[in-house]
Design an enzyme around this catalytic site. Sequence first.
Site, mmCIF file in Angstrom:
data_model
loop_
_atom_site.group_PDB
_atom_site.id
_atom_site.type_symbol
_atom_site.label_atom_id
_atom_site.label_comp_id
_atom_site.label_asym_id
_atom_site.label_seq_id
_atom_site.Cartn_x
_atom_site.Cartn_y
_atom_site.Cartn_z
ATOM 1 N N TYR A 126 0.728 -1.288 -0.039
ATOM 2 C CA TYR A 126 -0.049 0.066 0.077
ATOM 3 C C TYR A 126 0.849 1.275 -0.037
ATOM 4 O O TYR A 126 0.596 2.191 -0.869
ATOM 5 C CB TYR A 126 -0.924 0.001 1.199
ATOM 6 C CG TYR A 126 -1.658 1.104 1.570
ATOM 7 C CD1 TYR A 126 -2.789 1.466 0.535
ATOM 8 C CD2 TYR A 126 -1.725 1.802 2.655
ATOM 9 C CE1 TYR A 126 -3.422 2.451 0.830
ATOM 10 C CE2 TYR A 126 -2.434 3.003 2.857
ATOM 11 C CZ TYR A 126 -3.704 3.137 1.859
ATOM 12 O OH TYR A 126 -4.391 4.438 1.937
ATOM 13 N N GLU A 190 12.221 -11.008 14.890
ATOM 14 C CA GLU A 190 11.091 -10.185 15.475
ATOM 15 C C GLU A 190 11.793 -9.380 16.553
ATOM 16 O O GLU A 190 10.928 -8.045 16.670
ATOM 17 C CB GLU A 190 9.665 -10.868 15.790
ATOM 18 C CG GLU A 190 9.200 -11.712 14.774
ATOM 19 C CD GLU A 190 8.014 -12.183 14.810
ATOM 20 O OE1 GLU A 190 7.780 -13.057 16.133
ATOM 21 O OE2 GLU A 190 7.218 -12.061 14.301
ATOM 22 N N GLU A 224 4.220 -6.504 16.116
ATOM 23 C CA GLU A 224 5.501 -7.458 16.387
ATOM 24 C C GLU A 224 5.877 -7.511 17.772
ATOM 25 O O GLU A 224 6.571 -8.389 18.241
ATOM 26 C CB GLU A 224 6.722 -6.706 15.585
ATOM 27 C CG GLU A 224 6.432 -6.826 14.004
ATOM 28 C CD GLU A 224 6.442 -8.328 13.386
ATOM 29 O OE1 GLU A 224 6.871 -9.188 14.179
ATOM 30 O OE2 GLU A 224 5.607 -8.261 12.516
HETATM 31 FE FE FE Z 1 5.807 -11.094 13.444
#
Ligand code: FE
Length: 344
Positions: A126, A190, A224
């Site tokens: 996007y 992460e 996250e």
């Molecule tokens: Fe993740």
Amino acid sequence: MPVKMTNKRPNVNNRRIINGEDADVVQLHPMKHSFAWDAYLAGNANHWLPTEIAMQDDIELWKSPRLSDDERLAFKTALGFFTTADSIAANNLVLAFYKHVTSPECRMYLLRQSFEEAIHTHAYQYIVESLGIDGGEVFNMYRENTAHNSKANFILGFNEGIFDDNFHTGTFENDQKFLENLCVFSLILEGIFFYSSFAVIFGFQRQNKLVGSAEQIQYIMRDESQHLNFGINMINAIKEEQPELWSDEFQKRITSLVKEAAKLEYNYAQQVFPKGIFGMNADGFKQYIEHIADRRLSAIGLPKQFNVKNPFPWMSEAVDLSKEKNFFETRVTEYQTGGTLNWE
Ligand code: FE
């Protein structure tokens, strides 16, 4: 990976993150890993979609001469990393992780988490589309840019074991392999590899630049943080359920992987932002990443390695995991009624 159905009701004592008994269906009763259910509910309460966020100001700014070449490059570079990281995360969850996890409530959250990774990729698409950036350039950075490449390769190197069709949990060696994979994907991918790119994007936001894109990255960071939190809870639960896996030698291995990852992340920041950006220079990035790495180690009960202060205190206001909880408690309603996201 037990999937056989029996006529016995599940016994909570046999429910485990891996090597548990009742993974035949998503049978939530009796629930044992309530952290997974809490994470699932938090994820739903924080649901968002990129297209809810207006990009008009970003589009005008991107077309104007008011952004420097360095700023444009830094923005695309961070985006390029995110596109790779979220796809690696999604593949790991769907193609490897899910089938080895036997806790039904953890599987529930993994389904939610996988969808969130897709939403993140949607956000990058996007942003790229709205600003008219060459999507091929951004989405191929992991192939073409060494700094991206070395981080991606480090992570992908851990895929071989648990991705293999013949891999099964249930032996000491394989269970350790699974736990190592969890540490690498949650704590490192992460928990460390996103963070210098997050810092760069919030640098833009602090200058009131590219605010629509930055707002999307804030939502991504919130997701996250929750993924990381869940990963930490899974690691700690496995440590309790199978303490023999958490041997001294294994702890040393995880510590050295985290140290190696901190170095890779620091090299990445240095290579892609050689002149620094928004007052963040090479030393600042290094110290920030080391600070983050220590936090990840502490979260799973391993000793800190760097003992440095957070040089970007404004980041801790946005990403600090302990404040994350506060954030969920105080902001969820506001987001659900369509308000914008403010970090305190
Ligand atoms: Fe993740």
